[in-house]
Motif scaffolding. Sequence first.
Motif, PDB file in Angstrom:
ATOM      1  N   SER A  15      32.100 -18.126   6.827  1.00 36.73           N
ATOM      2  CA  SER A  15      33.048 -17.171   7.022  1.00 36.73           C
ATOM      3  C   SER A  15      33.026 -16.056   5.640  1.00 36.73           C
ATOM      4  O   SER A  15      33.006 -14.784   6.196  1.00 36.73           O
ATOM      5  CB  SER A  15      34.545 -17.758   7.190  1.00 36.73           C
ATOM      6  OG  SER A  15      34.707 -18.507   8.254  1.00 36.73           O
ATOM      7  N   TRP A  16      32.792 -16.638   4.632  1.00 35.28           N
ATOM      8  CA  TRP A  16      32.760 -15.556   3.646  1.00 35.28           C
ATOM      9  C   TRP A  16      31.621 -15.232   2.823  1.00 35.28           C
ATOM     10  O   TRP A  16      31.320 -13.935   2.615  1.00 35.28           O
ATOM     11  CB  TRP A  16      34.051 -16.147   2.524  1.00 35.28           C
ATOM     12  CG  TRP A  16      35.200 -15.809   2.818  1.00 35.28           C
ATOM     13  CD1 TRP A  16      36.108 -14.595   2.231  1.00 35.28           C
ATOM     14  CD2 TRP A  16      36.182 -16.562   3.505  1.00 35.28           C
ATOM     15  NE1 TRP A  16      37.296 -14.707   2.994  1.00 35.28           N
ATOM     16  CE2 TRP A  16      37.446 -15.795   3.503  1.00 35.28           C
ATOM     17  CE3 TRP A  16      36.003 -17.562   4.075  1.00 35.28           C
ATOM     18  CZ2 TRP A  16      38.417 -16.172   4.068  1.00 35.28           C
ATOM     19  CZ3 TRP A  16      37.290 -18.287   4.799  1.00 35.28           C
ATOM     20  CH2 TRP A  16      38.271 -17.529   4.921  1.00 35.28           C
ATOM     21  N   SER A  32      42.764 -14.653  10.420  1.00 35.44           N
ATOM     22  CA  SER A  32      43.739 -15.802  10.528  1.00 35.44           C
ATOM     23  C   SER A  32      44.248 -16.063   9.003  1.00 35.44           C
ATOM     24  O   SER A  32      45.540 -16.238   8.984  1.00 35.44           O
ATOM     25  CB  SER A  32      42.971 -16.961  10.982  1.00 35.44           C
ATOM     26  OG  SER A  32      42.440 -16.882  12.199  1.00 35.44           O
ATOM     27  N   ALA A  33      43.591 -15.830   8.002  1.00 35.62           N
ATOM     28  CA  ALA A  33      43.961 -16.126   6.495  1.00 35.62           C
ATOM     29  C   ALA A  33      44.802 -14.961   6.345  1.00 35.62           C
ATOM     30  O   ALA A  33      45.901 -15.368   5.528  1.00 35.62           O
ATOM     31  CB  ALA A  33      42.622 -16.022   5.846  1.00 35.62           C
ATOM     32  N   LEU A  34      44.643 -13.762   6.854  1.00 35.45           N
ATOM     33  CA  LEU A  34      45.321 -12.541   6.387  1.00 35.45           C
ATOM     34  C   LEU A  34      46.775 -12.676   6.922  1.00 35.45           C
ATOM     35  O   LEU A  34      47.906 -12.788   6.478  1.00 35.45           O
ATOM     36  CB  LEU A  34      44.872 -11.543   6.808  1.00 35.45           C
ATOM     37  CG  LEU A  34      45.596  -9.980   6.337  1.00 35.45           C
ATOM     38  CD1 LEU A  34      45.817  -9.902   4.888  1.00 35.45           C
ATOM     39  CD2 LEU A  34      44.977  -8.726   7.196  1.00 35.45           C
ATOM     40  N   VAL A  35      46.974 -13.253   8.345  1.00 35.58           N
ATOM     41  CA  VAL A  35      48.138 -13.450   9.020  1.00 35.58           C
ATOM     42  C   VAL A  35      48.979 -14.647   8.339  1.00 35.58           C
ATOM     43  O   VAL A  35      50.133 -14.395   8.110  1.00 35.58           O
ATOM     44  CB  VAL A  35      47.775 -13.713  10.509  1.00 35.58           C
ATOM     45  CG1 VAL A  35      48.946 -14.223  11.263  1.00 35.58           C
ATOM     46  CG2 VAL A  35      47.021 -12.275  11.199  1.00 35.58           C
ATOM     47  N   GLY A  36      48.144 -15.704   8.193  1.00 39.55           N
ATOM     48  CA  GLY A  36      48.795 -16.796   7.527  1.00 39.55           C
ATOM     49  C   GLY A  36      49.657 -16.337   6.387  1.00 39.55           C
ATOM     50  O   GLY A  36      50.616 -16.900   5.937  1.00 39.55           O
ATOM     51  N   LEU A  90      42.082 -19.942   2.009  1.00 35.75           N
ATOM     52  CA  LEU A  90      40.968 -19.573   2.879  1.00 35.75           C
ATOM     53  C   LEU A  90      40.619 -18.323   2.382  1.00 35.75           C
ATOM     54  O   LEU A  90      39.135 -17.938   2.612  1.00 35.75           O
ATOM     55  CB  LEU A  90      41.605 -19.129   4.067  1.00 35.75           C
ATOM     56  CG  LEU A  90      42.370 -20.454   4.861  1.00 35.75           C
ATOM     57  CD1 LEU A  90      42.890 -20.139   6.393  1.00 35.75           C
ATOM     58  CD2 LEU A  90      41.282 -21.627   5.050  1.00 35.75           C
ATOM     59  N   PHE A  91      40.886 -17.354   1.526  1.00 36.29           N
ATOM     60  CA  PHE A  91      40.571 -16.426   0.820  1.00 36.29           C
ATOM     61  C   PHE A  91      39.506 -16.684  -0.172  1.00 36.29           C
ATOM     62  O   PHE A  91      38.651 -15.653  -0.612  1.00 36.29           O
ATOM     63  CB  PHE A  91      41.859 -15.274   0.360  1.00 36.29           C
ATOM     64  CG  PHE A  91      42.337 -14.536   1.068  1.00 36.29           C
ATOM     65  CD1 PHE A  91      41.458 -13.495   2.033  1.00 36.29           C
ATOM     66  CD2 PHE A  91      43.738 -14.529   1.701  1.00 36.29           C
ATOM     67  CE1 PHE A  91      42.284 -12.950   3.016  1.00 36.29           C
ATOM     68  CE2 PHE A  91      44.369 -13.589   2.580  1.00 36.29           C
ATOM     69  CZ  PHE A  91      43.470 -12.985   3.191  1.00 36.29           C
ATOM     70  N   THR A  92      39.502 -17.714  -0.854  1.00 34.68           N
ATOM     71  CA  THR A  92      38.798 -18.180  -1.813  1.00 34.68           C
ATOM     72  C   THR A  92      38.039 -19.471  -1.596  1.00 34.68           C
ATOM     73  O   THR A  92      38.388 -20.495  -1.547  1.00 34.68           O
ATOM     74  CB  THR A  92      39.699 -18.511  -3.125  1.00 34.68           C
ATOM     75  OG1 THR A  92      40.678 -19.218  -2.903  1.00 34.68           O
ATOM     76  CG2 THR A  92      40.240 -17.218  -3.699  1.00 34.68           C
ATOM     77  N   PRO A  93      36.848 -19.389  -1.140  1.00 38.41           N
ATOM     78  CA  PRO A  93      35.764 -20.434  -0.625  1.00 38.41           C
ATOM     79  C   PRO A  93      35.688 -21.578  -1.861  1.00 38.41           C
ATOM     80  O   PRO A  93      35.804 -22.684  -1.490  1.00 38.41           O
ATOM     81  CB  PRO A  93      34.632 -19.790  -0.424  1.00 38.41           C
ATOM     82  CG  PRO A  93      34.929 -18.377  -0.142  1.00 38.41           C
ATOM     83  CD  PRO A  93      35.769 -17.836  -1.068  1.00 38.41           C
ATOM     84  N   GLN A  94      35.561 -21.156  -3.034  1.00 37.34           N
ATOM     85  CA  GLN A  94      35.325 -22.262  -4.173  1.00 37.34           C
ATOM     86  C   GLN A  94      36.761 -22.995  -4.105  1.00 37.34           C
ATOM     87  O   GLN A  94      36.925 -24.073  -4.683  1.00 37.34           O
ATOM     88  CB  GLN A  94      35.369 -21.552  -5.524  1.00 37.34           C
ATOM     89  CG  GLN A  94      33.933 -20.778  -5.537  1.00 37.34           C
ATOM     90  CD  GLN A  94      33.906 -19.177  -4.912  1.00 37.34           C
ATOM     91  OE1 GLN A  94      35.324 -18.704  -4.560  1.00 37.34           O
ATOM     92  NE2 GLN A  94      32.962 -18.543  -4.907  1.00 37.34           N
ATOM     93  N   TRP A  95      37.946 -22.442  -3.666  1.00 33.10           N
ATOM     94  CA  TRP A  95      39.289 -23.142  -3.868  1.00 33.10           C
ATOM     95  C   TRP A  95      39.801 -24.141  -2.545  1.00 33.10           C
ATOM     96  O   TRP A  95      40.636 -24.787  -2.616  1.00 33.10           O
ATOM     97  CB  TRP A  95      40.454 -22.250  -4.147  1.00 33.10           C
ATOM     98  CG  TRP A  95      41.539 -22.952  -4.943  1.00 33.10           C
ATOM     99  CD1 TRP A  95      41.467 -23.876  -5.827  1.00 33.10           C
ATOM    100  CD2 TRP A  95      42.957 -22.452  -4.785  1.00 33.10           C
ATOM    101  NE1 TRP A  95      42.730 -24.237  -6.344  1.00 33.10           N
ATOM    102  CE2 TRP A  95      43.534 -23.374  -5.581  1.00 33.10           C
ATOM    103  CE3 TRP A  95      43.525 -21.525  -4.064  1.00 33.10           C
ATOM    104  CZ2 TRP A  95      45.022 -23.167  -5.599  1.00 33.10           C
ATOM    105  CZ3 TRP A  95      44.913 -21.445  -4.208  1.00 33.10           C
ATOM    106  CH2 TRP A  95      45.628 -22.170  -5.019  1.00 33.10           C
TER     107      TRP A  95
END
Length: 334
Positions: A15-16, A32-36, A90-95
């Motif tokens: 996704s990223w 989805s990540a932004l809405v959540g 969800l905004f940070t793939p590493q996390w």
Amino acid sequence: MSACLDYTINETMKSWNESNQGTEEDERNLISALVGFLIGGTAFILNTLVFITLIVSKELRQNTHLNLVLCLSHSDLVLGLSMCVGGIRLFTPQWATYYVPCVMTSVLFISGITLSFCQTFLISFHRFLKISTTDLDKKLLQNNRKYVVYILFWLVVLGFNLSMVQIRHVAEKLPFCKFKCVFGNRYPIMAIYFQSTTISLLSLTILFYCLTICRMRQRYRRTFAWHAHQSTTVSNISNQVGTTSNSGGDQLTKKMNQKLFGSMKLIGIIIAALLLCTGPMVIASFFESLTQRQLFIVATLSCFNSVVNPFIYAFNMEKLRREWKAIWHMIKTF
């Protein structure tokens, strides 16, 4: 019971890291990540405001019914925080699949929903005790005793949820951030606990609400019959003092009835919001085959209930609106 944010490492990286391809799936995951994150953050901020108002206002704290209702913001605050953490993941793939953030999201989410049901049950149960001829409400929820009840609920719910977590290394990554990975072999116990607790508490909440309404109707009928009898008895008395006293008593009774009916209206709205917004999450916990999108929708809907509740309080509580105006005036003058 499935996870509310069921993302794998590959799905998250796709996704990223491949966002330059501009696929429709990438945009959908980002939205989805932004809405959540936005819904969780809004719920967290609004319920923090309610919590601060409750701390500042002695009048709201001393009223047991208003205290019980506004303390629902505690669980809504936790639920909003869980969605915020999930959005950041969800905004940070590493996390995204680290053990600690995944456990934090799952435990806070389940605890927030369970505590919402617990607090709503307390609100309904208190109204039932209040209208019944019993002193149990004073023994359980009067003065600082209600805070002891709150703390016990929190310790039991959080303690049990944390005890069900499968212990792993802090830096370990999970292939999936979902409840089955978080709770491991204890997942079946956790699923039964969540389903049975929420359904039982909701059933008892509705039961006590209906019983309270029945008691109110009985009391109203008795009061109406008593007033009719009094009017017949004193119809031949025409002195001004008696008339004024009777009128004052009628006004007092009417005011008490308005408060009682107002509180029941508020409780009814809270229960309806809980059913419409959080009910789908409880139903979804019985299905293993739900898609990622369906799970995200029911999880977001549960958190949306935490956004709606502060507006319900403000619309039905004049005291809360007055306190918010006073706080806003202090901020402006400062």
